[in-house]
Motif scaffolding. Structure first.
Motif, PDB file in Angstrom:
ATOM      1  N   HIS A 458     -15.753   5.909 -56.142  1.00 23.79           N
ATOM      2  CA  HIS A 458     -15.924   6.729 -56.959  1.00 23.79           C
ATOM      3  C   HIS A 458     -15.540   7.138 -58.076  1.00 23.79           C
ATOM      4  O   HIS A 458     -14.442   6.622 -58.272  1.00 23.79           O
ATOM      5  CB  HIS A 458     -15.342   7.809 -55.815  1.00 23.79           C
ATOM      6  N   TRP A 459     -15.862   8.430 -58.691  1.00 27.88           N
ATOM      7  CA  TRP A 459     -14.980   8.165 -60.303  1.00 27.88           C
ATOM      8  C   TRP A 459     -14.760  10.359 -60.565  1.00 27.88           C
ATOM      9  O   TRP A 459     -14.234  10.481 -61.874  1.00 27.88           O
ATOM     10  CB  TRP A 459     -16.314   7.519 -61.215  1.00 27.88           C
ATOM     11  N   PHE A 460     -15.961  10.864 -59.920  1.00 29.27           N
ATOM     12  CA  PHE A 460     -15.733  12.387 -60.026  1.00 29.27           C
ATOM     13  C   PHE A 460     -15.136  12.857 -59.030  1.00 29.27           C
ATOM     14  O   PHE A 460     -15.552  12.856 -57.701  1.00 29.27           O
ATOM     15  CB  PHE A 460     -17.511  12.570 -60.525  1.00 29.27           C
ATOM     16  N   GLY A 461     -14.393  13.369 -59.286  1.00 31.99           N
ATOM     17  CA  GLY A 461     -13.498  14.572 -58.324  1.00 31.99           C
ATOM     18  C   GLY A 461     -12.914  13.908 -57.659  1.00 31.99           C
ATOM     19  O   GLY A 461     -12.432  12.527 -57.792  1.00 31.99           O
ATOM     20  N   HIS A 462     -12.327  14.444 -56.228  1.00 33.80           N
ATOM     21  CA  HIS A 462     -11.170  13.280 -55.340  1.00 33.80           C
ATOM     22  C   HIS A 462     -11.951  12.470 -54.675  1.00 33.80           C
ATOM     23  O   HIS A 462     -12.928  12.767 -54.406  1.00 33.80           O
ATOM     24  CB  HIS A 462     -10.950  14.662 -54.183  1.00 33.80           C
ATOM     25  N   ALA A 463     -10.994  11.964 -54.376  1.00 33.64           N
ATOM     26  CA  ALA A 463     -12.122   9.900 -53.453  1.00 33.64           C
ATOM     27  C   ALA A 463     -12.490  10.478 -51.834  1.00 33.64           C
ATOM     28  O   ALA A 463     -12.058  12.034 -51.734  1.00 33.64           O
ATOM     29  CB  ALA A 463     -11.078  10.266 -53.052  1.00 33.64           C
ATOM     30  N   PRO A 464     -13.725  10.388 -51.414  1.00 31.86           N
ATOM     31  CA  PRO A 464     -14.622  11.088 -50.071  1.00 31.86           C
ATOM     32  C   PRO A 464     -13.179  11.088 -49.091  1.00 31.86           C
ATOM     33  O   PRO A 464     -12.424  10.714 -48.787  1.00 31.86           O
ATOM     34  CB  PRO A 464     -15.196  10.381 -49.833  1.00 31.86           C
ATOM     35  N   PRO A 471      -9.390   3.974 -41.910  1.00 29.26           N
ATOM     36  CA  PRO A 471      -8.987   3.864 -43.490  1.00 29.26           C
ATOM     37  C   PRO A 471     -10.042   3.800 -44.959  1.00 29.26           C
ATOM     38  O   PRO A 471     -11.022   3.717 -44.558  1.00 29.26           O
ATOM     39  CB  PRO A 471      -8.850   1.906 -42.805  1.00 29.26           C
ATOM     40  N   THR A 472      -9.107   4.581 -45.547  1.00 31.81           N
ATOM     41  CA  THR A 472      -9.338   4.860 -46.773  1.00 31.81           C
ATOM     42  C   THR A 472      -9.211   3.653 -48.109  1.00 31.81           C
ATOM     43  O   THR A 472      -8.437   3.219 -48.065  1.00 31.81           O
ATOM     44  CB  THR A 472      -8.796   5.873 -47.648  1.00 31.81           C
ATOM     45  N   HIS A 473     -10.480   3.320 -48.507  1.00 36.96           N
ATOM     46  CA  HIS A 473     -10.432   2.388 -49.482  1.00 36.96           C
ATOM     47  C   HIS A 473     -10.665   2.732 -51.038  1.00 36.96           C
ATOM     48  O   HIS A 473     -11.441   2.601 -51.426  1.00 36.96           O
ATOM     49  CB  HIS A 473     -11.543   1.327 -49.731  1.00 36.96           C
ATOM     50  N   SER A 474      -9.935   3.503 -51.386  1.00 34.89           N
ATOM     51  CA  SER A 474      -9.804   4.750 -52.578  1.00 34.89           C
ATOM     52  C   SER A 474      -9.666   3.628 -53.743  1.00 34.89           C
ATOM     53  O   SER A 474      -8.069   3.535 -53.232  1.00 34.89           O
ATOM     54  CB  SER A 474      -9.571   6.043 -52.157  1.00 34.89           C
ATOM     55  N   ARG A 475      -9.920   3.977 -55.105  1.00 37.65           N
ATOM     56  CA  ARG A 475      -9.004   3.441 -56.171  1.00 37.65           C
ATOM     57  C   ARG A 475      -8.446   4.751 -56.830  1.00 37.65           C
ATOM     58  O   ARG A 475      -7.556   4.302 -57.275  1.00 37.65           O
ATOM     59  CB  ARG A 475     -10.420   3.615 -57.158  1.00 37.65           C
ATOM     60  N   ASN A 476      -8.387   5.239 -56.066  1.00 37.27           N
ATOM     61  CA  ASN A 476      -7.380   6.354 -56.422  1.00 37.27           C
ATOM     62  C   ASN A 476      -6.784   6.463 -54.863  1.00 37.27           C
ATOM     63  O   ASN A 476      -6.592   7.779 -53.967  1.00 37.27           O
ATOM     64  CB  ASN A 476      -7.394   7.647 -57.192  1.00 37.27           C
ATOM     65  N   PRO A 477      -5.079   6.067 -55.218  1.00 42.70           N
ATOM     66  CA  PRO A 477      -5.538   6.776 -53.320  1.00 42.70           C
ATOM     67  C   PRO A 477      -3.889   7.960 -53.303  1.00 42.70           C
ATOM     68  O   PRO A 477      -3.456   7.879 -52.365  1.00 42.70           O
ATOM     69  CB  PRO A 477      -3.606   5.287 -53.783  1.00 42.70           C
ATOM     70  N   ALA A 479      -5.490  10.367 -55.090  1.00 46.41           N
ATOM     71  CA  ALA A 479      -5.867  11.855 -54.044  1.00 46.41           C
ATOM     72  C   ALA A 479      -5.905  12.527 -53.215  1.00 46.41           C
ATOM     73  O   ALA A 479      -5.482  11.509 -52.241  1.00 46.41           O
ATOM     74  CB  ALA A 479      -7.507  11.618 -54.470  1.00 46.41           C
ATOM     75  N   PRO A 480      -5.711  13.393 -53.316  1.00 47.74           N
ATOM     76  CA  PRO A 480      -5.940  14.406 -51.603  1.00 47.74           C
ATOM     77  C   PRO A 480      -6.767  14.255 -50.699  1.00 47.74           C
ATOM     78  O   PRO A 480      -8.095  14.071 -51.235  1.00 47.74           O
ATOM     79  CB  PRO A 480      -5.769  15.928 -52.214  1.00 47.74           C
ATOM     80  N   THR A 481      -6.606  13.533 -49.264  1.00 44.82           N
ATOM     81  CA  THR A 481      -7.723  13.755 -48.421  1.00 44.82           C
ATOM     82  C   THR A 481      -7.479  14.761 -47.226  1.00 44.82           C
ATOM     83  O   THR A 481      -6.234  14.658 -47.179  1.00 44.82           O
ATOM     84  CB  THR A 481      -7.852  12.478 -48.594  1.00 44.82           C
ATOM     85  N   LEU A 482      -8.323  15.328 -46.971  1.00 41.14           N
ATOM     86  CA  LEU A 482      -8.021  15.810 -45.810  1.00 41.14           C
ATOM     87  C   LEU A 482      -8.509  15.048 -44.359  1.00 41.14           C
ATOM     88  O   LEU A 482      -9.709  14.094 -44.467  1.00 41.14           O
ATOM     89  CB  LEU A 482      -9.606  17.351 -46.088  1.00 41.14           C
ATOM     90  N   GLN A 483      -8.310  14.848 -43.098  1.00 47.13           N
ATOM     91  CA  GLN A 483      -8.385  14.825 -42.228  1.00 47.13           C
ATOM     92  C   GLN A 483      -8.779  15.255 -41.305  1.00 47.13           C
ATOM     93  O   GLN A 483      -8.703  16.459 -40.963  1.00 47.13           O
ATOM     94  CB  GLN A 483      -7.276  14.070 -41.657  1.00 47.13           C
TER      95      GLN A 483
END
Length: 485
Positions: A458-464, A471-477, A479-483
């Motif tokens: 992912h490159w646009f906006g927040h992480a999925p 587990p989240t494998h985000s390049r941007n740890p 970035a806000p996430t909702l569970q």
């Protein structure tokens, strides 16, 4: 420089122009002079390779050495294009003494004329100048105009130039001649040139010239793809159509950013369809297109995505053809392609998916017509244009067809827009994930192994966003996430 410059276009065909300098800047200026038919004379100690080639071909004259005021004798203009400020000032002073217009590159104060940023379409030229004070603004505006003026304008100007004498003979009165041009430009003539129908365009011109009475303008309809929402994804042809439209019939999901690109005085009418709330029936859309086109209007039927991908564009063309309305189609970037790209999901991948299938699932009836056994096969990506209410059925039918419950999915909501959200999970928890995050239209479901790549690509906006415990494998740890609840 507070006083605006006097704009003019100079005929330099066969006329000598002095260029002082032999470097890259002088090369660019000389090339522009050659395109205008001028006879450049260069003064410089040495020349670039390209300039040497033009000298060897006899296209330019070269005096090797330094500038002397006498070299201004017999020339129409002079351009100082050296990196030496002393030389440039000497050229400007000598030109001033001879009442000769001079351009000193990158020095507005020393210049008595400026070379504008130019958009060229054959004989048609649009010049933009900031008076030398802000050339980057002029270049920026030129890029915008490049998107609005396609090559067909050059063909149109070429026709009218060739026929100028006949037009003047047919309409000697200036007022009549002006009204003739207004009728001609409001006719299908520009569209025929865009469609590369030169013979039809010239026949239409001949008919217009032969007519002794004014005829009502002929209307037309353009089916235009607006893309998924990001105004930057609107094509040049779509932008041109929107700027020529008298009436725009647009879908509900066409973004405000895209609508702001339209001609300011166009009449915009929303004709969107919605599962809940106000909805315009297809027959009503047909009636609107027909009424406005028969009134002589240029109509744009503006659709989200692409007109021919679940956009009912084929039905609308059949209707227009049956009623004798001229039409054209401007493709758009369809939602599956754009949403996947903005979510970092490759629709095909050598390791995971050798094919991609576009599917519509907006209602129960459309679900009943699908070949679920085929859709459930592996090594393919499903891009499902979805009404978010049918996810339970989609899950059940895919699993019944043999698709693994652990197959990754991604839901892209508001793809390519500022408010884009991406939800990741597996087929087993698809409807629950969508409900927990209150997914709303427009949303696209991407199902297949490639969907998991959104976590790393992912490159646009927040992480999925993911269900609880995934587990989240985000390049941007950060970035806000909702569970999911």
């Amino acid at each position: 420089m507070s006083t605006p410059l006097f704009p003019l276009f100079a005929d330099l065909r066969g006329r000598p122009v002095l260029v002082v300098g032999g470097g890259a800047v002088a090369e660019r200026k000389t090339e522009a002079l050659l395109r205008a038919g001028a006879r450049p004379r260069l003064v410089a100690p040495e020349l670039t390779t390209a300039l040497q080639g033009w000298r060897d071909d006899g296209r330019i004259d070269w005096t090797q050495g330094v500038f002397q005021p006498a070299q201004l004798d017999g020339v129409w203009l002079v351009i100082a294009a050296t990196a030496d400020g002393t030389v440039n000032r000497a050229v400007a002073a000598a030109a001033e003494a001879r009442c000769l217009l001079a351009n000193v590159v990158d020095d507005a104060e020393l210049s008595t004329f400026q070379v504008p940023a130019v958009v060229e379409r054959g004989l048609l030229q649009v010049a933009i100048s900031s008076g030398g004070g802000a050339p980057m603004v002029a270049r920026h505006l030129r890029r915008q105009l490049e998107t609005m003026l396609d090559d067909s304008w050059g063909d149109l100007v070429g026709l009218l130039t060739r026929q100028r004498d006949r037009i003047r003979q047919r309409f000697p009165d200036m007022g009549e001649r002006r009204r003739f041009f207004e009728r001609l430009l409001a006719s299908p003539l520009p569209r025929l040139y865009r469609q590369r129908l030169q013979a039809q365009a010239e026949n239409l011109f001949q008919s217009a010239l032969d007519e002794s009475v004014q005829r009502a303008p002929e209307g037309s309809v353009a089916l235009v793809g607006a893309g998924p929402g990001d105004a930057g994804l609107v094509t040049l042809n779509a932008l041109r159509a929107m700027n020529e439209a008298d009436v725009i019939l647009h879908d509900r999901l066409v973004s405000d950013d895209v609508l702001r690109l339209a001609r300011r005085d166009a009449t915009c009418i929303e004709v969107g369809k919605s599962a809940s709330g106000h909805s315009v029936k297809q027959d009503e859309i047909h009636a609107l297109m027909l009424a406005h086109a028969r009134a002589g209007k240029r109509v744009v039927r503006l659709k989200g995505g692409d007109p021919f991908v679940f956009g009912r564009g084929g039905e609308e063309l059949e209707f227009l053809r049956a009623h004798g309305i001229p039409y054209e189609v401007v493709p758009g970037i369809t939602a599956a392609v754009a949403c996947a790209a903005y979510a970092g999901i490759p629709l095909t991948h050598r390791d995971h998916a050798q094919s991609v299938r576009f599917v519509t699932a907006h209602c129960k009836d459309s679900l009943d017509t699908l070949d679920w056994a085929s859709l459930a096969q592996g090594q393919q990506t499903l891009a499902i244009y979805m009404g978010v209410a049918g996810l339970e059925n989609i899950r059940a039918r895919l699993i019944e067809g043999g698709r693994s419950p652990q197959t990754p999915f991604a839901i892209v909501e508001n793809g390519s827009r500022r408010e884009q959200r991406v939800l990741n999970g597996t087929l087993a928890d698809l409807p629950e994930t969508a409900r927990s995050h209150q997914v709303r239209s427009p949303a696209l479901l991407i199902l297949g192994e490639v969907a998991a790549l959104a976590q790393t690509l992912h490159w646009f906006g927040h992480a999925p966003l993911q269900p609880t415990g995934t587990p989240t494998h985000s390049r941007n740890p950060q970035a806000p996430t909702l569970q999911a609840a």
